[in-house]
Scaffold this active site. Structure first.
Site, PDB file in Angstrom:
ATOM      1  N   ASP A 184       0.820  -1.205   0.000  1.00 44.91           N
ATOM      2  CA  ASP A 184       0.000   0.000   0.000  1.00 44.91           C
ATOM      3  C   ASP A 184       0.858   1.260   0.000  1.00 44.91           C
ATOM      4  OD1 ASP A 184      -2.233  -1.558   0.042  1.00 44.91           O
ATOM      5  OD2 ASP A 184      -2.648  -1.306   2.177  1.00 44.91           O
TER       6      ASP A 184
ATOM      7  N   LYS B  32      -6.112  -0.468   6.396  1.00 44.54           N
ATOM      8  CA  LYS B  32      -7.237  -1.387   6.512  1.00 44.54           C
ATOM      9  C   LYS B  32      -8.500  -0.620   6.887  1.00 44.54           C
ATOM     10  CE  LYS B  32      -4.801  -5.109   5.800  1.00 44.54           C
ATOM     11  NZ  LYS B  32      -4.962  -5.902   4.543  1.00 44.54           N
TER      12      LYS B  32
ATOM     13  N   ASP C 101       0.254  -0.524   5.924  1.00 41.58           N
ATOM     14  CA  ASP C 101      -0.888  -1.258   5.392  1.00 41.58           C
ATOM     15  C   ASP C 101      -2.162  -0.590   5.899  1.00 41.58           C
ATOM     16  OD1 ASP C 101      -1.941  -3.253   3.820  1.00 41.58           O
ATOM     17  OD2 ASP C 101      -2.047  -4.719   5.435  1.00 41.58           O
TER      18      ASP C 101
END
Length: 340
Positions: A246, A261, A259
């Protein structure tokens, strides 16, 4: 007959019988207590306690051994000797190693010792965005899905069946599509934020669906700087797996693989993110062994954003924690390779 009648008469008077046997039989050393006991069976008087007349001096050794039985003279050493004689020597075997303490067969380091870091280039401030090549190498996501524990599979299937009961099969499919679409929009908006503030403002105003997610991560974005990669593909040249990272940037001065989420439920603890730490560790290892990147990363960051706009939870992974999850990832990778 005369003798029997004589004894019967005497038995009615036990004292006389006792005196008679004392006089005539003591010289021949007959047991005294035996005769008096048999005579007393015919007496109407209270029975005498025969133990009071036992020769205590004669049987003192026996009495001592019986009364001292509770005080054992055994020691741990004597017990082991007895067990060794009776059952043989102990079979010293190793206890089975727990899954969490296993060591990978192929111990590839997280940090690549052979990677050379060139001096900074003029265009080094531009984020890398390398397209993910289509190869036969498995992705990190696929490997983790194929090696989930039975417990993880059980809970995932139970959640799926619960959602199908509430929404129906078609409704559940629509629900998962919307989640995936919202995630894509959220990642696209973050990319716009890091590339251009003007574009980010327009992006946020256009996508009301993800405005809550963007509001959730506002306090996190303030701590991010020096973005080096966005939605960029990585592959591990030695272990032969790939993935899509990412973001790679500095979080509070530490270079991290980040990352992003999204979640409808709060996840305040790292364990609440399930296999996400393994995913981050796998990306870090792949990036460090990928020739397309002239830098190495040793930290990770998982950011969980919420649709209602509540502050996102951040889970920072220092080098030691990344190393722990890297070893767990190697075990999962080995398990996948053994199955295939």
């Amino acid at each position: 007959l005369v003798g029997m009648q004589f004894l019967q008469r005497l038995s009615r008077k036990p004292r006389k019988l006792e005196m008679l046997f004392q006089i005539q039989f003591c010289q021949k050393q007959f047991p005294y207590t035996c005769l008096t006991t048999s005579a007393c069976t015919y007496s109407k008087k209270k029975k005498a306690n025969s133990y009071e007349r036992v020769d205590q001096e004669k049987y003192k050794n026996l009495v001592y051994s019986v009364t001292s039985y509770k005080t054992s003279t055994q020691t741990p050493e004597s017990i082991f000797k007895e067990d060794n004689l009776l059952c043989g020597p102990l079979d010293k075997h190793r206890h089975p190693v727990k899954a969490g303490t296993k060591t990978p067969k192929n111990c590839v380091p997280l940090i690549n010792p052979n990677k050379r870091i060139p001096p900074l280039n003029s265009d080094s401030n531009l984020p890398r965005k390398i397209m993910l090549q289509k190869t036969k190498m498995p992705s990190v996501t696929h490997i983790l899905q194929q090696t989930m524990s039975p417990q993880q599979v059980f809970y995932l299937e139970r959640w799926k069946q619960k959602m199908i009961v509430e929404l129906g099969k078609d409704g559940f499919e629509e629900y998962t599509k919307n989640l995936f679409f919202q995630g894509e929009l959220f990642h696209s908006a973050l990319e716009s934020i890091f590339l251009s503030e003007e574009m980010a403002t327009k992006e946020k105003s256009k996508n009301g669906v993800i405005s809550g997610y963007l509001s959730s991560v506002e306090h996190v974005l303030e701590d991010i700087s020096e973005v080096k990669a966005l939605e960029s593909g990585v592959h591990h040249e030695t272990l032969q797996y790939l993935g899509l990272v990412d973001c790679v940037a500095k979080y509070r001065g530490r270079l991290c693989v980040i990352d992003w989420k999204t979640s409808e439920k709060p996840k305040p603890f790292l364990k609440s993110t399930y296999d996400n730490p393994l995913q981050v560790a796998a990306y870090i290892g792949a990036m460090n062994h990928d020739a397309n990147y002239d830098f190495q990363v040793c930290c990770g960051l998982i950011v969980v954003a919420y649709k209602n706009g509540s502050p996102a939870h951040t889970h920072f992974m220092d080098p030691d924690l990344c190393s722990q999850y890297w070893n767990k990832w190697l075990l999962r990778l080995e398990e996948y390779m053994d199955r295939n």
